[in-house]
Design an enzyme around this catalytic site. Structure first.
Site, PDB file in Angstrom:
ATOM      1  N   ASN A 146      48.935  30.023  15.037  1.00  0.00           N
ATOM      2  CA  ASN A 146      48.893  30.308  16.472  1.00  0.00           C
ATOM      3  C   ASN A 146      47.848  29.437  17.164  1.00  0.00           C
ATOM      4  OD1 ASN A 146      47.085  31.977  14.987  1.00  0.00           O
ATOM      5  ND2 ASN A 146      46.877  33.405  16.685  1.00  0.00           N
ATOM      6  N   GLU A 206      46.001  29.230  20.720  1.00  0.00           N
ATOM      7  CA  GLU A 206      45.763  29.954  21.964  1.00  0.00           C
ATOM      8  C   GLU A 206      45.261  29.024  23.062  1.00  0.00           C
ATOM      9  OE1 GLU A 206      43.300  33.325  20.901  1.00  0.00           O
ATOM     10  OE2 GLU A 206      45.017  34.305  19.920  1.00  0.00           O
ATOM     11  N   CYS A 249      52.603  31.407  19.485  1.00  0.00           N
ATOM     12  CA  CYS A 249      52.534  32.088  18.186  1.00  0.00           C
ATOM     13  C   CYS A 249      52.794  31.101  17.047  1.00  0.00           C
ATOM     14  CB  CYS A 249      53.593  33.176  18.111  1.00  0.00           C
ATOM     15  SG  CYS A 249      53.316  34.571  19.203  1.00  0.00           S
ATOM     16  N   GLU A 258      54.714  31.400  14.390  1.00  0.00           N
ATOM     17  CA  GLU A 258      56.134  31.247  14.020  1.00  0.00           C
ATOM     18  C   GLU A 258      56.806  30.213  14.916  1.00  0.00           C
ATOM     19  OE1 GLU A 258      54.403  33.927  14.697  1.00  0.00           O
ATOM     20  OE2 GLU A 258      55.345  35.763  13.992  1.00  0.00           O
ATOM     21  N   CYS A 306      56.312  39.230  16.826  1.00  0.00           N
ATOM     22  CA  CYS A 306      56.503  39.737  18.187  1.00  0.00           C
ATOM     23  C   CYS A 306      57.936  39.501  18.644  1.00  0.00           C
ATOM     24  CB  CYS A 306      55.511  39.085  19.147  1.00  0.00           C
ATOM     25  SG  CYS A 306      55.935  37.390  19.598  1.00  0.00           S
ATOM     26  N   CYS A 318      59.023  35.864  19.317  1.00  0.00           N
ATOM     27  CA  CYS A 318      59.237  35.082  18.090  1.00  0.00           C
ATOM     28  C   CYS A 318      60.537  35.481  17.419  1.00  0.00           C
ATOM     29  CB  CYS A 318      58.071  35.268  17.123  1.00  0.00           C
ATOM     30  SG  CYS A 318      56.640  34.299  17.629  1.00  0.00           S
TER      31      CYS A 318
END
Ligand code: THU
Length: 157
Positions: free
Chosen positions: A62, A64, A73, A75, A112, A115
């Site tokens: 990830n 940010e 993210c 993934e 999430c 994703c």
């Protein structure tokens, strides 16, 4: 009116060291990727490794941003890299690991919703399902056999 049910099967292992050797390698690669996460805001580091049918492994973590929605993210970093650089190659397995206080250790790690939608698109681009390995902070490990199981009635074909 008909009453319907959605069911799916998955495996739960007490520790990822119960996985096959090749799956354990994938976990190692995801753990390595996790350490490269840039997560100064959530302090929640996520690593993803993607095994292609060719045997190549693509990793992501990830990333940010101070403008929170601009982050991405793990993934999606990995899967979008695969889409951008290896279009047409089949994805066999996606492995996800994470660490951080955002989640209790015993909480099953689960990708999430955003994703899952991206994972579903990857699965729908190919003829075969993508296996998903989720490694929890307490090391318990879940194997899901296809992305569709994680996103029932997902938007897509
Ligand atoms: N995160 C992921 O990388 N994957 C998920 O499936 C859920 C959340 C990241 C996003 C953010 O950087 C941090 O974890 C906390 O939400």
């Amino acid at each position: 009116m008909s009453k319907n049910q959605f069911q799916f099967s998955y495996e739960l292992l007490p520790h990822w060291n119960h996985l096959s050797e090749s799956d354990q390698t994938l976990v190692h690669q995801a753990l390595e990727a996790m350490e490269k996460a840039y997560a100064p805001y959530s302090k929640f580091k996520v690593g993803a490794s993607v095994l292609l049918a060719t045997g190549q492994v693509i990793c992501g973590s990830n990333q940010e941003n101070i403008a929170f929605p601009s982050g991405l993210c793990a993934e999606r970093v990995a899967l979008n890299y695969v889409g951008a650089n290896f279009p047409g190659l089949v994805i066999d397995t996606l492995c996800i690991v994470a660490k951080g206080e955002l989640m209790p250790n015993e909480q099953l790690l689960s990708p999430c919703g955003g994703c899952r939608q991206v994972m579903l698109e990857s699965e729908n681009r190919q003829d075969t399902p993508i296996r998903v390995i989720l490694v929890n902070q307490d090391q318990r490990t879940m194997i899901v056999h296809r992305v569709k199981d994680l996103l029932p009635f997902g938007f897509g074909k």
